[in-house]
Design an enzyme around this catalytic site. Sequence first.
Site, PDB file in Angstrom:
ATOM      1  N   ARG A  88       0.880  -1.179   0.000  1.00 10.58           N
ATOM      2  CA  ARG A  88       0.000   0.000   0.000  1.00 10.58           C
ATOM      3  C   ARG A  88       0.909   1.218   0.000  1.00 10.58           C
ATOM      4  O   ARG A  88       1.666   1.441   0.955  1.00 10.58           O
ATOM      5  CB  ARG A  88      -0.911   0.005   1.228  1.00 10.58           C
ATOM      6  CG  ARG A  88      -1.625   1.339   1.405  1.00 10.58           C
ATOM      7  CD  ARG A  88      -2.763   1.280   2.389  1.00 10.58           C
ATOM      8  NE  ARG A  88      -3.869   0.515   1.852  1.00 10.58           N
ATOM      9  CZ  ARG A  88      -5.087   0.471   2.406  1.00 10.58           C
ATOM     10  NH1 ARG A  88      -5.336   1.152   3.509  1.00 10.58           N
ATOM     11  NH2 ARG A  88      -6.037  -0.267   1.864  1.00 10.58           N
TER      12      ARG A  88
ATOM     13  N   HIS B 180      -7.608   0.905  -6.509  1.00 10.31           N
ATOM     14  CA  HIS B 180      -7.747  -0.052  -5.401  1.00 10.31           C
ATOM     15  C   HIS B 180      -8.412  -1.313  -5.966  1.00 10.31           C
ATOM     16  O   HIS B 180      -9.563  -1.623  -5.670  1.00 10.31           O
ATOM     17  CB  HIS B 180      -8.582   0.582  -4.297  1.00 10.31           C
ATOM     18  CG  HIS B 180      -8.457  -0.088  -2.956  1.00 10.31           C
ATOM     19  ND1 HIS B 180      -7.621  -1.163  -2.719  1.00 10.31           N
ATOM     20  CD2 HIS B 180      -9.071   0.173  -1.769  1.00 10.31           C
ATOM     21  CE1 HIS B 180      -7.738  -1.525  -1.446  1.00 10.31           C
ATOM     22  NE2 HIS B 180      -8.607  -0.744  -0.851  1.00 10.31           N
TER      23      HIS B 180
ATOM     24  N   GLN C 223     -10.187  -4.091  -3.791  1.00  2.69           N
ATOM     25  CA  GLN C 223     -11.471  -3.666  -3.236  1.00  2.69           C
ATOM     26  C   GLN C 223     -12.602  -3.892  -4.229  1.00  2.69           C
ATOM     27  O   GLN C 223     -13.657  -4.433  -3.888  1.00  2.69           O
ATOM     28  CB  GLN C 223     -11.402  -2.180  -2.854  1.00  2.69           C
ATOM     29  CG  GLN C 223     -12.700  -1.653  -2.274  1.00  2.69           C
ATOM     30  CD  GLN C 223     -13.026  -2.291  -0.943  1.00  2.69           C
ATOM     31  OE1 GLN C 223     -12.215  -2.288  -0.040  1.00  2.69           O
ATOM     32  NE2 GLN C 223     -14.217  -2.861  -0.817  1.00  2.69           N
TER      33      GLN C 223
ATOM     34  N   ASP D 187     -17.783   6.718  -0.840  1.00  6.03           N
ATOM     35  CA  ASP D 187     -16.528   6.490  -0.110  1.00  6.03           C
ATOM     36  C   ASP D 187     -16.230   7.775   0.650  1.00  6.03           C
ATOM     37  O   ASP D 187     -16.894   8.809   0.441  1.00  6.03           O
ATOM     38  CB  ASP D 187     -15.411   6.127  -1.112  1.00  6.03           C
ATOM     39  CG  ASP D 187     -14.103   5.697  -0.436  1.00  6.03           C
ATOM     40  OD1 ASP D 187     -14.098   5.477   0.807  1.00  6.03           O
ATOM     41  OD2 ASP D 187     -13.071   5.589  -1.137  1.00  6.03           O
TER      42      ASP D 187
ATOM     43  N   CYS E 155     -16.479   1.008   0.807  1.00  6.78           N
ATOM     44  CA  CYS E 155     -15.322   0.124   1.042  1.00  6.78           C
ATOM     45  C   CYS E 155     -14.872   0.132   2.497  1.00  6.78           C
ATOM     46  O   CYS E 155     -14.160  -0.778   2.917  1.00  6.78           O
ATOM     47  CB  CYS E 155     -14.167   0.540   0.132  1.00  6.78           C
ATOM     48  SG  CYS E 155     -13.480   2.162   0.515  1.00  6.78           S
TER      49      CYS E 155
ATOM     50  N   ARG F  81     -13.250  -9.233   0.892  1.00  6.10           N
ATOM     51  CA  ARG F  81     -11.838  -8.931   0.648  1.00  6.10           C
ATOM     52  C   ARG F  81     -11.007 -10.198   0.886  1.00  6.10           C
ATOM     53  O   ARG F  81     -10.100 -10.523   0.134  1.00  6.10           O
ATOM     54  CB  ARG F  81     -11.348  -7.809   1.581  1.00  6.10           C
ATOM     55  CG  ARG F  81     -11.940  -6.442   1.306  1.00  6.10           C
ATOM     56  CD  ARG F  81     -11.455  -5.851   0.005  1.00  6.10           C
ATOM     57  NE  ARG F  81     -10.003  -5.705  -0.047  1.00  6.10           N
ATOM     58  CZ  ARG F  81      -9.319  -4.677   0.456  1.00  6.10           C
ATOM     59  NH1 ARG F  81      -9.952  -3.685   1.056  1.00  6.10           N
ATOM     60  NH2 ARG F  81      -7.999  -4.607   0.348  1.00  6.10           N
TER      61      ARG F  81
HETATM   62  N1   CP Z   1     -11.205  -0.759   2.342  1.00  4.73           N
HETATM   63  C1   CP Z   1      -9.920  -0.823   2.725  1.00  4.73           C
HETATM   64  O1   CP Z   1      -8.995  -0.982   1.921  1.00  4.73           O
HETATM   65  O2   CP Z   1      -9.745  -0.723   4.072  1.00  4.73           O
HETATM   66  P1   CP Z   1      -8.372  -0.539   4.859  1.00  4.73           P
HETATM   67  O3   CP Z   1      -7.884   0.867   4.569  1.00  4.73           O
HETATM   68  O4   CP Z   1      -8.741  -0.696   6.300  1.00  4.73           O
HETATM   69  O5   CP Z   1      -7.386  -1.553   4.401  1.00  4.73           O
HETATM   70  N1  NVA Z   2     -10.492   6.273  -0.876  1.00  6.73           N
HETATM   71  C1  NVA Z   2     -10.016   5.816   0.408  1.00  6.73           C
HETATM   72  C2  NVA Z   2     -10.066   4.321   0.476  1.00  6.73           C
HETATM   73  C3  NVA Z   2      -9.615   3.751   1.779  1.00  6.73           C
HETATM   74  C4  NVA Z   2      -9.658   2.253   1.796  1.00  6.73           C
HETATM   75  C5  NVA Z   2      -8.609   6.316   0.640  1.00  6.73           C
HETATM   76  O1  NVA Z   2      -7.816   6.299  -0.306  1.00  6.73           O
HETATM   77  O2  NVA Z   2      -8.298   6.749   1.754  1.00  6.73           O
END
Ligand code: CP
Ligand code: NVA
Length: 313
Positions: free
Chosen positions: A111, A138, A141, A229, A268, A296
């Site tokens: 990440r 993502h 997701q 989101d 998500c 997931r």
């Molecule tokens: N939806 C998602 O990716 O959650 P996290 O940021 O908790 O991994």
């Molecule tokens: N759009 C959000 C998703 C988190 C899982 C972010 O990037 O923070």
Amino acid sequence: MTGITNFSTPRHFLTLQDFSAETLRGILDFSRDLKTLFAKGERPPLLQDKVLAMIFERESTRTRVSFDVGMRQLGGQTLMLTGQEMQLAREETLADTARVMSRYVDAIMIRILDNDDLLELAGASSVPVINGLTRRSHPCQVMADILTYEEHRGPIGEAKIAWVGDTNNVMASWVHASALFGNQFTIACPEEFGPDQAMLADIRKAGANVKLTEDPHEAVADADLVITDTWVSMGDTDASERRKVLKPYRVDTRLMGEAGKDALFMHCLPAHRGDEVTDEVIDGPRSVVFDEAENRLHVQKAILCWVFGIEAL
Ligand code: CP
Ligand code: NVA
């Protein structure tokens, strides 16, 4: 350890744009098989002796825990790392990090906000790299979201989907999925937080089934699925302006009432209750947010198998 899977062409999972609909369909089918087996108490050790290194440059609950548990359920092992505790914090390059890690582990999940950083790591890695979220996409997701929709309602290609609120990484992966599966996907967002040039190009490329409007009411009309989101994604620095401008895009009972009568709600997570969605909607009967979170785990088990060349039992 079994060593490097395929030295010349590791099977990365970086963006849904890299895939055909058939390949993603295969991964989704395998996710369902793995989920069914797991429910029966069966634990096929498909990834025995494999080690997945997980590098988190940003916070995570779902991605971190579901990849970790998924690997364990398939007989593999994980290493949890952050950039701060690696030499990345002292300017070792991602490319050199990838070259070194490729000598130790069987796959890497990362990440990291900058998508170019993901590509640098993957370009130098001789083991598969999985995108656990960048600012650009993502994909894991959205694979979980599709699995969830199909469990509840049937083929994604027949769905009319409304995305309401900010335009971000999750939305971008939905654009990529819609280009492949052919579902209707209408994005309602204010001009100020609309798609950037790269996302606009993806939207244009996707086809006539992907549309853009500023009007959330127009987007949700007759929708089978409404998705939102957070208004403030990781890396965003203008939270108060976003909260002000995005307020008309809150998904509340009234807006859900304008969607199709059996419309589902997805997010998500993590959710900011009272901002992008009200408690009544996220806790209501149409919400499938915790099924999404659970999926997931199941879909990522199939993605992990796919990167190691395992596509069926
Ligand atoms: N939806 C998602 O990716 O959650 P996290 O940021 O908790 O991994
Ligand atoms: N759009 C959000 C998703 C988190 C899982 C972010 O990037 O923070």
